[in-house]
Scaffold this motif. Structure first.
Motif, PDB file in Angstrom:
ATOM      1  N   ASP A 351       0.904  -0.978  -0.163  1.00 10.83           N
ATOM      2  CA  ASP A 351       0.022   0.004   0.028  1.00 10.83           C
ATOM      3  C   ASP A 351       0.878   1.243   0.175  1.00 10.83           C
ATOM      4  O   ASP A 351       1.731   1.683   1.026  1.00 10.83           O
ATOM      5  CB  ASP A 351      -0.931  -0.064   1.288  1.00 10.83           C
ATOM      6  N   THR A 352       0.912   1.988  -1.204  1.00 11.48           N
ATOM      7  CA  THR A 352       1.666   3.122  -1.296  1.00 11.48           C
ATOM      8  C   THR A 352       1.302   4.227  -0.393  1.00 11.48           C
ATOM      9  O   THR A 352       2.122   4.995  -0.029  1.00 11.48           O
ATOM     10  CB  THR A 352       1.797   3.472  -2.638  1.00 11.48           C
ATOM     11  N   GLY A 353       0.096   4.373  -0.165  1.00 10.52           N
ATOM     12  CA  GLY A 353      -0.663   5.377   0.423  1.00 10.52           C
ATOM     13  C   GLY A 353      -0.795   6.851  -0.562  1.00 10.52           C
ATOM     14  O   GLY A 353      -1.324   7.928   0.042  1.00 10.52           O
ATOM     15  N   ASP A 354      -0.420   6.629  -1.911  1.00  7.14           N
ATOM     16  CA  ASP A 354      -0.496   7.779  -2.682  1.00  7.14           C
ATOM     17  C   ASP A 354      -1.891   7.332  -3.536  1.00  7.14           C
ATOM     18  O   ASP A 354      -2.439   6.667  -3.828  1.00  7.14           O
ATOM     19  CB  ASP A 354       0.416   7.619  -3.730  1.00  7.14           C
ATOM     20  N   ILE A 355      -2.526   8.767  -3.704  1.00  7.78           N
ATOM     21  CA  ILE A 355      -3.546   8.638  -4.699  1.00  7.78           C
ATOM     22  C   ILE A 355      -3.236   9.139  -6.165  1.00  7.78           C
ATOM     23  O   ILE A 355      -2.471  10.118  -6.373  1.00  7.78           O
ATOM     24  CB  ILE A 355      -4.581   9.856  -4.148  1.00  7.78           C
ATOM     25  N   ARG A 369      -0.657  12.276  -1.396  1.00 13.16           N
ATOM     26  CA  ARG A 369      -0.774  11.182  -0.609  1.00 13.16           C
ATOM     27  C   ARG A 369      -2.202  11.087   0.470  1.00 13.16           C
ATOM     28  O   ARG A 369      -2.838  12.267   0.684  1.00 13.16           O
ATOM     29  CB  ARG A 369       0.186  11.439   0.858  1.00 13.16           C
ATOM     30  N   ALA A 370      -2.648   9.877   0.614  1.00 13.74           N
ATOM     31  CA  ALA A 370      -3.936   9.757   1.027  1.00 13.74           C
ATOM     32  C   ALA A 370      -3.984  10.511   2.444  1.00 13.74           C
ATOM     33  O   ALA A 370      -4.968  11.037   2.762  1.00 13.74           O
ATOM     34  CB  ALA A 370      -3.985   8.284   1.357  1.00 13.74           C
ATOM     35  N   LYS A 371      -2.779  10.768   3.435  1.00 15.12           N
ATOM     36  CA  LYS A 371      -2.714  11.260   4.638  1.00 15.12           C
ATOM     37  C   LYS A 371      -2.640  12.593   4.223  1.00 15.12           C
ATOM     38  O   LYS A 371      -2.495  13.668   5.286  1.00 15.12           O
ATOM     39  CB  LYS A 371      -1.856  10.840   5.479  1.00 15.12           C
ATOM     40  N   ARG A 372      -2.541  13.023   3.211  1.00 14.85           N
ATOM     41  CA  ARG A 372      -2.292  14.412   2.949  1.00 14.85           C
ATOM     42  C   ARG A 372      -3.212  15.201   2.018  1.00 14.85           C
ATOM     43  O   ARG A 372      -3.168  15.957   1.325  1.00 14.85           O
ATOM     44  CB  ARG A 372      -0.699  14.662   2.083  1.00 14.85           C
ATOM     45  N   PHE A 373      -4.568  14.966   2.308  1.00 15.15           N
ATOM     46  CA  PHE A 373      -5.666  15.697   1.689  1.00 15.15           C
ATOM     47  C   PHE A 373      -6.573  16.117   2.931  1.00 15.15           C
ATOM     48  O   PHE A 373      -6.580  15.498   4.078  1.00 15.15           O
ATOM     49  CB  PHE A 373      -6.435  14.592   1.024  1.00 15.15           C
ATOM     50  N   ALA A 374      -7.140  17.412   2.681  1.00 15.10           N
ATOM     51  CA  ALA A 374      -8.025  17.981   3.679  1.00 15.10           C
ATOM     52  C   ALA A 374      -9.462  17.827   2.890  1.00 15.10           C
ATOM     53  O   ALA A 374      -9.736  17.960   1.783  1.00 15.10           O
ATOM     54  CB  ALA A 374      -7.714  19.298   3.637  1.00 15.10           C
ATOM     55  N   LYS A 375     -10.473  17.433   3.635  1.00 18.16           N
ATOM     56  CA  LYS A 375     -11.664  17.363   3.085  1.00 18.16           C
ATOM     57  C   LYS A 375     -12.483  18.356   3.892  1.00 18.16           C
ATOM     58  O   LYS A 375     -12.902  18.501   4.913  1.00 18.16           O
ATOM     59  CB  LYS A 375     -12.661  15.945   3.664  1.00 18.16           C
ATOM     60  N   ILE A 376     -12.777  19.366   2.772  1.00 16.74           N
ATOM     61  CA  ILE A 376     -13.537  20.605   2.984  1.00 16.74           C
ATOM     62  C   ILE A 376     -14.888  20.634   2.526  1.00 16.74           C
ATOM     63  O   ILE A 376     -14.897  20.799   1.146  1.00 16.74           O
ATOM     64  CB  ILE A 376     -12.410  21.728   2.679  1.00 16.74           C
TER      65      ILE A 376
END
Length: 433
Positions: A351-355, A369-376
């Motif tokens: 699992d790369t964690g990249d989108i 990155r999956a962990k580097r997105f903000a959901k606004i």
């Protein structure tokens, strides 16, 4: 080449005498001929080369040593002195880890050992299988404590072969490697690839010498170079137009390549900057643009032999979370919670964690990155894209975007920047343009 392999055979006998079969031995050396001979010596001895990052600080290096259960570190007194690494050495020795100085080993080699090495340089000291661990590289990931990425002989050979199948390289080329061998790009692409395929290799000890590297390149006359966007821009600022004129192409990874970097190298040096994508866990290259297959805005097409699957991500319409499988994907991790114990991939998939998004012709674009997105307010916003936008506006400064909770919209983005008196309106206007 013969002299290098004779030296590796002599060192291999010494390494075998001071360690157990399959043991990880730390390598604390710069980009120089000595590190190549040392790595090959460890492979010949059936030992695992654990590449220590001397730029990450003493605590990180000691943590890596403990995670991989390293008893012996191979280093050079001259290197430690010139790089001012005595505090790091003190910390390693205080940890109870033995340091073997290669100068002492070299000076103690007898004539008989040299003759034996000259007669037996084609034969390894220990037989290994392609599936055996060959190298450990350390990556902090998101947990902070270094994780050991264990790569097999097959992983590294496969990735070098994958790269050779896509890039036009030959014995007429010279590769200029400034990327340190404790990083996978500098090890596989910058060192193993040219050795396997007969490309002349010029090793330079540090990528941070922005003023010295262009002058060194002017003397070495390389046709190929590896780097990152930040490094390439740094070199271009101090380089003369003739310093990089011998280059055919540069392969850039680790971060997104800006269009101005491509234009600068094309217009000033007549050289193409080709963007690729990879990670330590994939030995490292997964995809790359090439001289014959290139699409701006993407990281190129996947290397042959790699399988991918994209898992849906809520809020992302085009693309998904990237999982990888293939001959270049690592054996597994070493982690601090279970030192020295290989934690393999459960089903061969990483699992790369990249989108990412992949188009019909196989070109891949990295969204973040999956962990580097903000959901606004239901919209997924890439923090990396925000950083790239601000970096284009204020290129002389450094910027980081983080997401924090927001009662009304779920999350909001806060920018941390070295810019003095930053104006939010200026960023919004620039974004609109």
């Amino acid at each position: 080449i013969g002299g290098m392999l004779i030296g590796a055979r002599v060192l291999a006998k010494r390494f075998a005498a001071m360690s157990k079969r399959g043991e990880a031995m730390g390598v604390l050396l710069p980009n120089a001929n000595g590190v190549v001979v040392t790595i090959l010596g460890l492979q010949s001895a059936g030992r695992v080369a654990a590449m220590l990052n001397y730029s990450a600080g003493a605590s990180s290096a000691v943590s890596a040593i403990n995670t991989a259960k390293i008893r012996t570190v191979l280093s050079s007194r001259v290197f430690v002195e010139k790089a001012e690494l005595q505090p790091l050495v003190d910390a390693i020795e205080a940890n109870g880890t033995k340091i073997v100085w290669l100068e002492d080993v070299r000076n103690s080699v007898s004539t008989v050992e040299k003759l034996a090495g000259a007669l037996q340089w084609t034969r390894p000291v220990a037989q290994v299988k392609s599936s055996d661990p060959a190298v450990i590289l350390f990556t902090s990931g998101s947990e902070g404590a270094p994780k050991g990425v264990v790569l097999s002989h097959r992983n590294i050979h496969a990735n070098a072969a994958q790269a050779e199948s896509r890039f036009s390289i030959s014995v007429e080329d010279t590769l200029f490697n400034v990327l340190p061998v404790f990083h996978s790009f500098g090890l596989t692409g910058g060192t193993v690839l040219p050795l396997l395929y007969g490309v002349r290799l010029f090793l330079y000890p540090s990528p941070l010498h922005y003023k010295l590297i262009p002058a060194a390149a002017a003397k070495a006359r390389p046709s190929i170079m590896f780097g990152t966007d930040t490094f390439l821009m740094g070199y271009a600022r101090t380089a003369k137009d003739t310093d990089f004129e011998s280059l055919r192409f540069v392969v850039a990874g680790a971060e997104a390549v800006k269009e101005q970097t491509r234009e600068l190298y094309r217009d000033r040096f007549g050289c193409r900057v080709l963007e690729g994508y990879g990670m330590t866990e994939a030995s490292p290259v997964v995809a790359a643009n090439t001289c014959t297959q290139e699409r701006p805005g993407t990281v190129g097409r996947l290397f042959p032999g790699i399988s991918v699957r994209l898992e849906p991500v809520e809020g992302i319409d085009k693309g998904g979370r990237l999982w990888l499988s293939g001959p270049n994907v690592m054996l597994g991790y070493l982690k601090s919670d279970r030192p020295g114990e290989l934690q393999p991939l459960s089903d061969g998939w990483h699992d790369t964690g990249d989108i990412v998004a992949i188009d019909r012709e196989g070109y891949m674009a990295v969204r973040g990155r999956a962990k580097r997105f903000a959901k606004i307010a239901g919209e997924m916003v890439s923090l990396g894209a925000v950083e790239m936008l601000v970096q284009s506006l204020w290129p002389e400064d450094r910027h980081a975007a983080v997401s924090v909770p927001d009662r009304r919209k779920g999350e909001r983005i806060v920018l941390a920047t070295t810019r003095q008196d930053p104006d939010k309106k200026e960023i919004l206007d620039f974004g609109k343009r």
